[in-house]
Design a protein around this motif. Structure first.
Motif, PDB file in Angstrom:
ATOM      1  N   GLY A 128     -38.827 -50.780  -4.427  1.00  0.00           N
ATOM      2  CA  GLY A 128     -39.649 -50.259  -3.343  1.00  0.00           C
ATOM      3  C   GLY A 128     -38.845 -49.740  -2.170  1.00  0.00           C
ATOM      4  N   TYR A 129     -37.647 -50.315  -1.941  1.00  0.00           N
ATOM      5  CA  TYR A 129     -36.829 -49.937  -0.787  1.00  0.00           C
ATOM      6  C   TYR A 129     -35.450 -49.411  -1.182  1.00  0.00           C
ATOM      7  CZ  TYR A 129     -34.134 -50.239   3.526  1.00  0.00           C
ATOM      8  OH  TYR A 129     -33.324 -49.943   4.596  1.00  0.00           O
ATOM      9  N   TRP A 130     -34.643 -50.257  -1.832  1.00  0.00           N
ATOM     10  CA  TRP A 130     -33.252 -49.884  -2.067  1.00  0.00           C
ATOM     11  C   TRP A 130     -33.090 -48.655  -2.946  1.00  0.00           C
ATOM     12  CZ3 TRP A 130     -29.992 -51.316   1.267  1.00  0.00           C
ATOM     13  CH2 TRP A 130     -30.071 -52.566   1.878  1.00  0.00           C
ATOM     14  N   VAL A 131     -34.001 -48.443  -3.911  1.00  0.00           N
ATOM     15  CA  VAL A 131     -33.896 -47.285  -4.797  1.00  0.00           C
ATOM     16  C   VAL A 131     -33.997 -45.971  -4.020  1.00  0.00           C
ATOM     17  CG1 VAL A 131     -36.360 -47.036  -5.347  1.00  0.00           C
ATOM     18  CG2 VAL A 131     -34.628 -46.456  -7.073  1.00  0.00           C
ATOM     19  N   GLN A 132     -34.589 -46.017  -2.840  1.00  0.00           N
ATOM     20  CA  GLN A 132     -34.606 -44.836  -1.969  1.00  0.00           C
ATOM     21  C   GLN A 132     -33.543 -44.924  -0.876  1.00  0.00           C
ATOM     22  OE1 GLN A 132     -38.415 -43.163  -0.671  1.00  0.00           O
ATOM     23  NE2 GLN A 132     -39.491 -44.637  -1.971  1.00  0.00           N
ATOM     24  N   ALA A 133     -33.374 -46.104  -0.306  1.00  0.00           N
ATOM     25  CA  ALA A 133     -32.465 -46.253   0.840  1.00  0.00           C
ATOM     26  C   ALA A 133     -31.023 -45.909   0.486  1.00  0.00           C
ATOM     27  CB  ALA A 133     -32.546 -47.681   1.383  1.00  0.00           C
ATOM     28  N   TRP A 134     -30.582 -46.270  -0.729  1.00  0.00           N
ATOM     29  CA  TRP A 134     -29.204 -45.962  -1.099  1.00  0.00           C
ATOM     30  C   TRP A 134     -28.974 -44.459  -1.221  1.00  0.00           C
ATOM     31  CZ3 TRP A 134     -26.222 -49.292   0.484  1.00  0.00           C
ATOM     32  CH2 TRP A 134     -26.322 -50.660   0.210  1.00  0.00           C
ATOM     33  N   THR A 135     -29.975 -43.733  -1.699  1.00  0.00           N
ATOM     34  CA  THR A 135     -29.841 -42.273  -1.771  1.00  0.00           C
ATOM     35  C   THR A 135     -29.772 -41.681  -0.368  1.00  0.00           C
ATOM     36  OG1 THR A 135     -30.926 -42.041  -3.923  1.00  0.00           O
ATOM     37  CG2 THR A 135     -31.017 -40.140  -2.452  1.00  0.00           C
ATOM     38  N   VAL A 136     -30.634 -42.144   0.519  1.00  0.00           N
ATOM     39  CA  VAL A 136     -30.617 -41.655   1.903  1.00  0.00           C
ATOM     40  C   VAL A 136     -29.263 -41.945   2.541  1.00  0.00           C
ATOM     41  CG1 VAL A 136     -31.667 -41.926   4.184  1.00  0.00           C
ATOM     42  CG2 VAL A 136     -33.114 -41.894   2.142  1.00  0.00           C
ATOM     43  N   TRP A 137     -28.737 -43.120   2.301  1.00  0.00           N
ATOM     44  CA  TRP A 137     -27.423 -43.526   2.830  1.00  0.00           C
ATOM     45  C   TRP A 137     -26.325 -42.590   2.326  1.00  0.00           C
ATOM     46  CZ3 TRP A 137     -23.232 -45.693   0.010  1.00  0.00           C
ATOM     47  CH2 TRP A 137     -22.251 -46.352   0.769  1.00  0.00           C
ATOM     48  N   ALA A 138     -26.335 -42.331   1.012  1.00  0.00           N
ATOM     49  CA  ALA A 138     -25.305 -41.467   0.422  1.00  0.00           C
ATOM     50  C   ALA A 138     -25.419 -40.030   0.921  1.00  0.00           C
ATOM     51  CB  ALA A 138     -25.412 -41.512  -1.108  1.00  0.00           C
ATOM     52  N   VAL A 139     -26.653 -39.522   0.984  1.00  0.00           N
ATOM     53  CA  VAL A 139     -26.877 -38.146   1.437  1.00  0.00           C
ATOM     54  C   VAL A 139     -26.460 -37.983   2.899  1.00  0.00           C
ATOM     55  CG1 VAL A 139     -28.639 -36.425   1.956  1.00  0.00           C
ATOM     56  CG2 VAL A 139     -28.686 -37.621  -0.230  1.00  0.00           C
ATOM     57  N   THR A 140     -26.809 -38.952   3.716  1.00  0.00           N
ATOM     58  CA  THR A 140     -26.474 -38.873   5.144  1.00  0.00           C
ATOM     59  C   THR A 140     -24.970 -38.770   5.338  1.00  0.00           C
ATOM     60  OG1 THR A 140     -28.448 -40.134   5.768  1.00  0.00           O
ATOM     61  CG2 THR A 140     -26.655 -40.032   7.373  1.00  0.00           C
ATOM     62  N   LYS A 141     -24.216 -39.607   4.639  1.00  0.00           N
ATOM     63  CA  LYS A 141     -22.764 -39.561   4.762  1.00  0.00           C
ATOM     64  C   LYS A 141     -22.218 -38.193   4.347  1.00  0.00           C
ATOM     65  CE  LYS A 141     -21.829 -44.501   4.179  1.00  0.00           C
ATOM     66  NZ  LYS A 141     -20.995 -44.665   5.385  1.00  0.00           N
ATOM     67  N   MET A 142     -22.756 -37.649   3.265  1.00  0.00           N
ATOM     68  CA  MET A 142     -22.292 -36.347   2.795  1.00  0.00           C
ATOM     69  C   MET A 142     -22.622 -35.245   3.802  1.00  0.00           C
ATOM     70  SD  MET A 142     -23.253 -34.293  -0.751  1.00  0.00           S
ATOM     71  CE  MET A 142     -22.232 -35.298  -1.841  1.00  0.00           C
ATOM     72  N   LEU A 143     -23.842 -35.265   4.318  1.00  0.00           N
ATOM     73  CA  LEU A 143     -24.257 -34.243   5.281  1.00  0.00           C
ATOM     74  C   LEU A 143     -23.413 -34.280   6.546  1.00  0.00           C
ATOM     75  CD1 LEU A 143     -28.144 -34.620   4.980  1.00  0.00           C
ATOM     76  CD2 LEU A 143     -26.815 -32.609   4.306  1.00  0.00           C
ATOM     77  N   VAL A 144     -23.162 -35.479   7.054  1.00  0.00           N
ATOM     78  CA  VAL A 144     -22.402 -35.606   8.304  1.00  0.00           C
ATOM     79  C   VAL A 144     -20.941 -35.209   8.089  1.00  0.00           C
ATOM     80  CG1 VAL A 144     -21.609 -37.225  10.077  1.00  0.00           C
ATOM     81  CG2 VAL A 144     -23.959 -37.355   9.233  1.00  0.00           C
ATOM     82  N   SER A 170     -44.921 -58.170  -2.948  1.00  0.00           N
ATOM     83  CA  SER A 170     -43.579 -57.711  -3.333  1.00  0.00           C
ATOM     84  C   SER A 170     -43.382 -56.220  -3.086  1.00  0.00           C
ATOM     85  CB  SER A 170     -43.316 -58.018  -4.818  1.00  0.00           C
ATOM     86  OG  SER A 170     -44.151 -57.226  -5.650  1.00  0.00           O
ATOM     87  N   TYR A 171     -44.455 -55.523  -2.748  1.00  0.00           N
ATOM     88  CA  TYR A 171     -44.415 -54.060  -2.623  1.00  0.00           C
ATOM     89  C   TYR A 171     -44.537 -53.594  -1.171  1.00  0.00           C
ATOM     90  CZ  TYR A 171     -45.842 -49.164  -3.443  1.00  0.00           C
ATOM     91  OH  TYR A 171     -45.940 -47.794  -3.431  1.00  0.00           O
ATOM     92  N   ALA A 172     -45.566 -54.073  -0.487  1.00  0.00           N
ATOM     93  CA  ALA A 172     -45.809 -53.605   0.884  1.00  0.00           C
ATOM     94  C   ALA A 172     -44.634 -53.867   1.827  1.00  0.00           C
ATOM     95  CB  ALA A 172     -47.094 -54.235   1.433  1.00  0.00           C
ATOM     96  N   PRO A 173     -43.951 -55.037   1.772  1.00  0.00           N
ATOM     97  CA  PRO A 173     -42.807 -55.235   2.669  1.00  0.00           C
ATOM     98  C   PRO A 173     -41.740 -54.166   2.510  1.00  0.00           C
ATOM     99  CG  PRO A 173     -43.481 -57.332   1.734  1.00  0.00           C
ATOM    100  CD  PRO A 173     -44.255 -56.266   1.001  1.00  0.00           C
ATOM    101  N   ALA A 174     -41.500 -53.739   1.259  1.00  0.00           N
ATOM    102  CA  ALA A 174     -40.505 -52.692   1.018  1.00  0.00           C
ATOM    103  C   ALA A 174     -40.942 -51.369   1.622  1.00  0.00           C
ATOM    104  CB  ALA A 174     -40.280 -52.534  -0.491  1.00  0.00           C
ATOM    105  N   LYS A 175     -42.234 -51.070   1.536  1.00  0.00           N
ATOM    106  CA  LYS A 175     -42.741 -49.812   2.076  1.00  0.00           C
ATOM    107  C   LYS A 175     -42.767 -49.816   3.601  1.00  0.00           C
ATOM    108  CE  LYS A 175     -43.105 -47.900  -1.856  1.00  0.00           C
ATOM    109  NZ  LYS A 175     -42.144 -46.836  -2.202  1.00  0.00           N
ATOM    110  N   HIS A 176     -43.011 -51.000   4.196  1.00  0.00           N
ATOM    111  CA  HIS A 176     -42.880 -51.115   5.650  1.00  0.00           C
ATOM    112  C   HIS A 176     -41.413 -50.937   6.062  1.00  0.00           C
ATOM    113  CE1 HIS A 176     -46.989 -52.675   5.680  1.00  0.00           C
ATOM    114  NE2 HIS A 176     -46.950 -52.627   6.991  1.00  0.00           N
ATOM    115  N   ALA A 177     -40.501 -51.460   5.235  1.00  0.00           N
ATOM    116  CA  ALA A 177     -39.076 -51.319   5.532  1.00  0.00           C
ATOM    117  C   ALA A 177     -38.643 -49.862   5.510  1.00  0.00           C
ATOM    118  CB  ALA A 177     -38.256 -52.131   4.528  1.00  0.00           C
TER     119      ALA A 177
END
Length: 315
Positions: A128-144, A170-177
């Motif tokens: 719910g969270y990490w499967v997206q957050a890690w991509t955002v993290w990687a993309v941000t570093k590349m863009l900057v 188990s789902y909503a907390p990840a989406k709030h995050a």
């Protein structure tokens, strides 16, 4: 006298768009729309067979022979894997970072909290969270690092990232995050001229919806009966409309508009006239909706107790 500020709409034509979770559902529907609008589209998901089938559908939407379309298999549950997947799709573009990123990967497994295992709870945050957050993290570093200005990143939360009820512990907390991450980056990305956005879809009638219904308690299905839901194509159209417009919080139906307005916090307004109306509707309507949900849950107590006994929960 009112002064309005207009943003120039974003145009996907000729842009490299990176879509995770692009082999089915919302991700695939979005990928095909982007292809039809002239974008170069790269999709990533785990199942290579589904990716191959998705690529055929994308090719059918092609409008120019010069468009670069690709599908890569990758598991995005770690920083290392997400970085490797990103670098792999960017090779076709001489290593240049994508112009737009849509993180549609994720899944849900609704069930009662007392039935969840430790692994269910961990999976909730992973998918719910990490499967997206890690991509955002990687993309941000590349863009900057590449000093690429004007790029856009859009995460996918859920209506349950604005509120929640039984069955989604188990789902909503990840989406709030994810909302917390998107709101933080909306501010921080001003340092780099990058835009952070997040989509809050209602029920999407996708293959993932069929899978989650296998574990979803009946009382939750009853509560969700008031949510008319959207097809993947309708959700993708609504998502892209808000993305192009530059909305920080994107919604694609009236019910989510109301919850979004009522829980906006410090996020920028989408439309101050309509949101004033939605605020009022939220102030009056959400407590009524909440009482109906609470009533359904309380009315399910006896049946739930019998259910837990039959499942052997009490020993």
């Amino acid at each position: 006298m009112f002064v309005f500020s207009f943003k120039k709409g974003w145009n996907p034509d000729g842009k490299h768009c990176y879509v995770t979770g692009g082999s089915s559902g919302l991700g695939l529907a979005l990928a095909k729309i982007l292809v039809a609008k002239g974008a170069h589209v790269s999709i990533v998901a785990r199942d290579q067979a589904k990716l191959d089938a998705a690529l055929v559908e994308m090719e059918a939407a092609r409008v120019s022979p010069s468009q670069k379309l690709q599908a890569k298999s990758a598991d995005l549950l770690s920083a290392t894997a997400s970085t490797a997947a990103l670098e792999a799709v960017c090779e076709l573009h001489d290593g240049a970072a994508p112009d737009a990123v849509f993180t549609c990967a994720g899944s849900s497994k609704p069930m009662f909290f007392v039935e969840m295992t430790e692994q269910d709870m961990k999976d909730g945050m992973d998918y719910g969270y990490w499967v997206q957050a890690w991509t955002v993290w990687a993309v941000t570093k590349m863009l900057v690092k590449q000093k690429k200005r004007g790029a856009k990143i859009c995460m996918v939360s859920s209506m349950l990232g604005l509120m929640s009820f039984a069955g989604y512990a188990s789902y909503a907390p990840a989406k709030h995050a994810l909302r917390g991450l998107a709101d933080t980056l909306q501010s921080e990305f001003m340092l780099y001229d990058i835009e952070s956005q997040i989509f809050f879809p209602p029920t999407i009638y996708s293959p993932g919806y069929v899978t989650e219904n296998k574990t979803k308690p009946d009382v939750i299905k009853k509560i969700e009966g008031t949510d008319e839901g959207l097809t993947p194509e309708q959700a993708a159209q609504g998502m892209l409309k808000g993305f192009v417009r530059g909305d920080n919080h994107i919604s694609a139906d009236l019910l989510t508009d109301i919850f979004r307005a009522g829980t906006r916090g410090s996020a920028p307004r989408v439309n101050f006239v309509f949101e004033a109306i939605y605020d009022f509707i939220s102030y009056v309507g959400v407590p009524i909706w909440r009482r109906s949900v609470d009533g359904a849950i309380r009315g399910h107590r006896e049946e739930h107790d019998k259910y837990l006994h039959l499942r052997g929960f009490f020993g």
